[in-house]
Design an enzyme around this catalytic site. Structure first.
Site, PDB file in Angstrom:
ATOM      1  N   HIS A 164       0.776  -0.740  -0.089  1.00  0.00           N
ATOM      2  CA  HIS A 164      -0.272  -0.220   0.222  1.00  0.00           C
ATOM      3  C   HIS A 164       0.989   1.686  -0.097  1.00  0.00           C
ATOM      4  O   HIS A 164       0.192   2.670  -0.558  1.00  0.00           O
ATOM      5  CB  HIS A 164      -1.108  -0.431   1.454  1.00  0.00           C
ATOM      6  CG  HIS A 164      -2.199  -1.374   0.792  1.00  0.00           C
ATOM      7  ND1 HIS A 164      -3.706  -0.843   1.006  1.00  0.00           N
ATOM      8  CD2 HIS A 164      -1.596  -2.114   1.628  1.00  0.00           C
ATOM      9  CE1 HIS A 164      -4.112  -1.725   0.357  1.00  0.00           C
ATOM     10  NE2 HIS A 164      -2.858  -3.362   1.180  1.00  0.00           N
ATOM     11  N   ASP A 377       3.354   9.687  -0.285  1.00  0.00           N
ATOM     12  CA  ASP A 377       2.409   8.763  -0.491  1.00  0.00           C
ATOM     13  C   ASP A 377       1.746   7.696  -1.118  1.00  0.00           C
ATOM     14  O   ASP A 377       2.046   8.104  -2.680  1.00  0.00           O
ATOM     15  CB  ASP A 377       0.871   9.642  -0.483  1.00  0.00           C
ATOM     16  CG  ASP A 377       0.851   9.395   1.038  1.00  0.00           C
ATOM     17  OD1 ASP A 377      -0.023   8.129   1.047  1.00  0.00           O
ATOM     18  OD2 ASP A 377      -0.819  10.403   1.595  1.00  0.00           O
TER      19      ASP A 377
END
Ligand code: ADQ
Length: 493
Positions: A164, A377
């Site tokens: 992720h 991110d």
């Protein structure tokens, strides 16, 4: 509770449940809101699947139990392991290293030993619970050793892994003392999924650099003791949100009313700038506040014409970097409010709290500019949630080039948050853009997020893993939405 082995398993650091106490004082489990669980729940139900994960409290794990047709198998993690495996190796070694080392990473041998041990525990439970030829989908950086450990015990399984967070470039990854073990751990999977194509390329390059393998296209062939040659596929599968549920929440009359109330409570400013992040040093909260302060100092913005709302969700509060970050952010908020606030009218409304999905959506609806400016991110679901909440196509998204979402939301006002001048300029551009420009951009982004939702993400991954359609992992099954689920990914990252 059934003793049947599962043909589909999800293995993640956390179970998708919270323990809640009802009015009579009885404790029970409730499915927690999360994009991942929303996407996978129908598959797990159809397959009588099992989710293996930690229930969130240190110490012995509760017995496995069934909830809404899914078997949940808690893994026990001791207090010392929480400190070493979770707060230590996962969040003070891997997390900073994988996010461009924007904060110093620390390596400790005792943390690594706990990481190995806990990964082995997850793998052993998955191996015991899986039926012959089952499909196992392992999630995220806390469990990178599980694929190889699992394959060693159960070569019959089909194993997928999804990361992720970003996967770092070779030069950075090479700093890790246990680089070979981690890489071999991941290569135990048949399919390794990443948020962005660059990450998959970094991974494939590393197999050549570190292990002398010869990646070709999306594949790399590995020799292990169990098979002569096995192909591992590495590719990007950008995660998304449960767009339809998000949109329907945004359309609820109470949410619309609440958005209006929020505007009123903020003093009906001309422009509301919103930030919603876990309080994490990768999210660029400090730089964003600095840009806002400088714009006020320069006279480009003024209070109460413009106000900022910064929601900073409490996160990893026992990890040192996070304690320091909180102090720095709160000092900066105090400084801005001291210099530019008024009685009853602060410049920055700072909220160190968790919110329920409806309140968060009302905030998205109230905000004229959503500032998503992380230094790095994996994806950033907040950006996608904001877009999907803008049902009338108004609003502007200021988005860092270093968020995975920038690879999809091309129409956002994209900025390099490391460049303070550019960040300030980005704010002004988003603020002064014409309504026509903003609507055009938002409409295109909404279309994208509608089409590329989390259900599609899960479908794409599982079909790349070679999961046959007849195993109920079909479009129809993954397209179903479970009642009462929300869009947050509930991984307590
Ligand atoms: P996170 O780093 O946690 O996730 P993000 O993708 O933005 O980051 O997801 C955060 C989620 O938490 C969002 O769904 C948001 O709505 C929710 N949230 C934030 N603040 C909240 C608050 N105060 N109250 C309630 N909910 C709140 C990691 C990676 C990301 C990647 C995701 C999914 O770091 O890059 O996008 O996993 O893969």
């Amino acid at each position: 509770m059934s003793n049947q082995k599962a043909s589909f398993l999800v293995v993640a650091n956390r179970l998708p449940v919270d323990s809640v106490t009802d009015a009579d004082g009885n404790r029970h489990w409730r499915r927690s809101p999360g994009g991942l669980v929303t996407a996978l729940h129908p598959v797990l139900q159809a397959e009588k699947g099992t989710w293996v994960g930690w229930a969130g409290n240190a110490g012995p794990a509760p017995e496995a139990f069934d909830l809404e047709g899914v078997r949940l198998h808690p893994v026990s993690i001791s207090q010392a392991e929480v400190q070493r495996y979770y707060e230590g190796f996962s969040n003070a070694s891997l997390w900073p290293l994988y996010h461009d080392a924007v904060e110093t990473r620390t390596f400790r041998r005792s943390w690594w030993a706990a990481y190995e041990e806990v990964n082995q525990r997850f793998a052993t439970i998955a191996a015991e619970e899986a039926a012959q030829n089952a499909v196992v989908w392992v999630q995220d950086y806390q469990l990178q050793l599980v694929p190889a450990m699992l394959r060693q015990m159960r070569p019959d399984l089909r194993i997928g892994f999804f990361l992720h967070i970003p996967f770092p470039p070779v030069e950075l990854f090479m700093q890790m003392p246990q680089r070979v073990q981690i890489l071999k751990g991941l290569l135990g999977a048949d399919l390794v999924g990443f948020q962005r194509p660059f990450a998959a390329q970094n991974f494939l390059r590393l197999t050549k650099h570190l292990l002398g393998l010869q990646p070709r296209g999306h594949y790399v062939a590995v020799d292990d003791d169990l098979a002569d040659e096995r192909l591992v596929r590495a590719e990007s599968f950008p995660i998304s949100i449960d767009t339809a549920t998000n949109e329907s929440i945004a359309a609820e009359p109470e949410v619309i009313k609440r958005a209006e109330e929020i505007r009123n409570e903020l003093g009906d400013p001309r422009t509301i700038i919103l930030g919603v992040d876990r309080l994490d040093y990768t999210k660029g909260i400090e730089l964003r506040l600095k840009a806002f302060r400088e714009l006020l100092e320069d006279g480009e913005l003024s209070v109460p014409d413009t106000v900022m709302v910064q929601v900073a969700t409490p996160s990893r509060e026992r990890v040192e970097h996070y304690m320091k970050l909180r102090n720095k952010v709160e000092l900066e908020v105090g400084r801005i409010n001291g210099d530019f606030g008024q009685v009853g009218g602060p410049a920055v409304h700072y909220l160190h709290q968790s919110y329920d999905r409806r309140e968060l959506t009302a905030l998205y609806r109230a905000a004229d500019i959503m500032a998503v400016t992380p230094m790095r991110d994996g994806m950033n679901l907040v950006a996608k949630e904001y877009v999907s909440s803008r049902l009338d196509n108004t609003g502007a998204l200021l988005l860092s080039e270093f968020a995975g979402a920038a690879g999809e939301l091309h129409q956002a006002y994209q900025v390099n948050p490391h460049d303070m001048a550019a960040l300030k300029q980005g704010f002004l551009e988003a603020m002064h853009a014409s309504d026509t420009d903003k609507i055009k951009r938002m409409r295109a982004m909404r279309r994208h997020v509608r089409k590329h939702d989390v259900q599609r993400w899960a479908r794409r991954f599982l079909s790349a893993l070679g999961v046959p359609e007849q195993q109920a992992l079909s479009r129809q099954c993954l397209g179903q939405r479970a009642e009462g689920t929300f869009t947050t990914v509930n991984e307590p990252t």
